[in-house]
Enzyme design. Structure first.
Site, PDB file in Angstrom:
ATOM      1  N   CYS A  53       0.828  -1.212   0.000  1.00  8.98           N
ATOM      2  CA  CYS A  53       0.000   0.000   0.000  1.00  8.98           C
ATOM      3  C   CYS A  53       0.860   1.259   0.000  1.00  8.98           C
ATOM      4  O   CYS A  53       1.521   1.571   0.999  1.00  8.98           O
ATOM      5  CB  CYS A  53      -0.930  -0.031   1.217  1.00  8.98           C
ATOM      6  SG  CYS A  53      -1.831   1.497   1.509  1.00  8.98           S
ATOM      7  N   CYS A  56      -0.064   3.924   2.588  1.00  8.61           N
ATOM      8  CA  CYS A  56       0.325   3.465   3.933  1.00  8.61           C
ATOM      9  C   CYS A  56       1.767   3.859   4.235  1.00  8.61           C
ATOM     10  O   CYS A  56       2.101   4.238   5.362  1.00  8.61           O
ATOM     11  CB  CYS A  56       0.189   1.942   4.037  1.00  8.61           C
ATOM     12  SG  CYS A  56      -1.491   1.318   3.839  1.00  8.61           S
TER      13      CYS A  56
END
Length: 316
Positions: A53, A56
């Site tokens: 991600c 993230c």
């Protein structure tokens, strides 16, 4: 959103954790200890992320930096949803990064997506206030919540103020907080929902019905209802300019100014009316000022200042 702990459940002060405990990787199995139990003493932020991600990877360092800057007053737990999907599934996390904040064993706030550092800091600061910054007691949290609600209301953010006041009332429905109840009514008044405000005051619980905060907000509603029929400010201003002794026009102008949120100007007009003819209409201006003071509250700076000005006129 500000959240208030349940009544009769004390907030433990807790010792500041060691540096290595401030940020840790956790799992579904360790969630109870790392988050639920740990959040009894300080707020715990849970960062649901995954190695693939991109957002993230942007958010993670910002969270860590902000948590470290809090110096033990908040903790960060990171859970890789690829390895441990169960808790994320239970919380209905549909996309990552997803951030949840827990306090006293329950989720109290959260957000989705990568936020900029300024917003992450604001998020953490709100959690610190929730915990009383240094592990304060329940009373400290309540006072902080009331202060935040008042600040929001004064800034015109009635939605935030209403949410905070509502949470305070829900936290202990058996022992209603008069300030919060009155605050909800004030939000309705500011939003010009006078009928709903009246309904709330008609149904005020007996246990707080005689509280000074309820009395003050009753006065605020009465003044707001008067002001609703005062007339347009420009026309009234013109009337007073043409004839400074048109006391009726000046009185109505004060009410119209109050309705427009121009409190000081409203008080000035009534004080001028008292100065010109204090006995006019059975001392209507002085009595209206008293209602204003009740609506503002006895400790409001405008109340204190205006009472002094009124006394100087009446007793000169």
């Amino acid at each position: 959103m500000f959240s208030i702990p349940p009544a009769n459940k004390p907030v433990a002060a807790g010792a500041a954790p060691a540096a290595g405990d401030l940020i840790k990787d956790s799992s579904d199995r360790a969630f109870m200890a790392d988050v639920i139990e740990a959040s009894q003493s300080v707020p715990v932020i849970v960062d649901f992320w995954a190695p693939w991600c991109g957002p993230c990877k942007q958010l993670g360092p910002i969270l860590e930096k902000t948590v470290l800057a809090a110096k033990g007053k908040v903790r960060l737990v990171k859970i890789d949803t690829d390895k441990d999907p169960m808790i994320a599934s239970q919380l209905r996390v549909q996309s990552i990064p997803a951030v949840y904040a827990f306090f006293q064993g329950r989720p109290v706030d959260g957000f989705m997506g990568a936020l900029p550092e300024s917003q992450v800091k604001a998020f953490v600061e709100k959690l610190l206030k929730l915990a009383g910054a240094a592990g304060g007691g329940e009373g400290d949290i309540l006072e902080e919540a009331l202060a935040q609600a008042k600040e929001a209301l004064e800034a015109g953010d009635t939605q935030t103020a209403s949410e905070i006041y509502g949470e305070i009332l829900q936290a202990d429905p058996e022992n209603l907080n008069a300030v919060a109840y009155a605050g909800l009514v004030r939000c309705l008044i500011v939003n010009d929902e006078l009928a709903r405000a009246k309904q709330m005051l008609d149904k005020v619980p007996e246990q707080i019905a005689k509280d000074k905060e309820i009395a003050a907000v009753r006065s605020a509603l009465e003044v707001a209802e008067q002001a609703a029929n005062a007339g347009p400010i420009p026309e009234l201003t013109e009337k007073v300019a043409r004839n400074e002794d048109d006391h009726e026009a000046r009185f109505d102008l004060a009410l119209a100014l109050f309705a427009a949120g121009r409190r000081e100007a409203a008080v000035d007009e009534l004080l001028e009316l008292v100065r010109r003819d204090r006995a006019w209409n059975d001392e209507a201006a002085r009595k209206q000022l008293v209602k204003f003071f009740e609506a503002f509250g006895p400790t409001d700076p405008l109340t204190v200042q205006s009472r002094r000005r009124l006394s100087s006129i009446l007793f000169r």
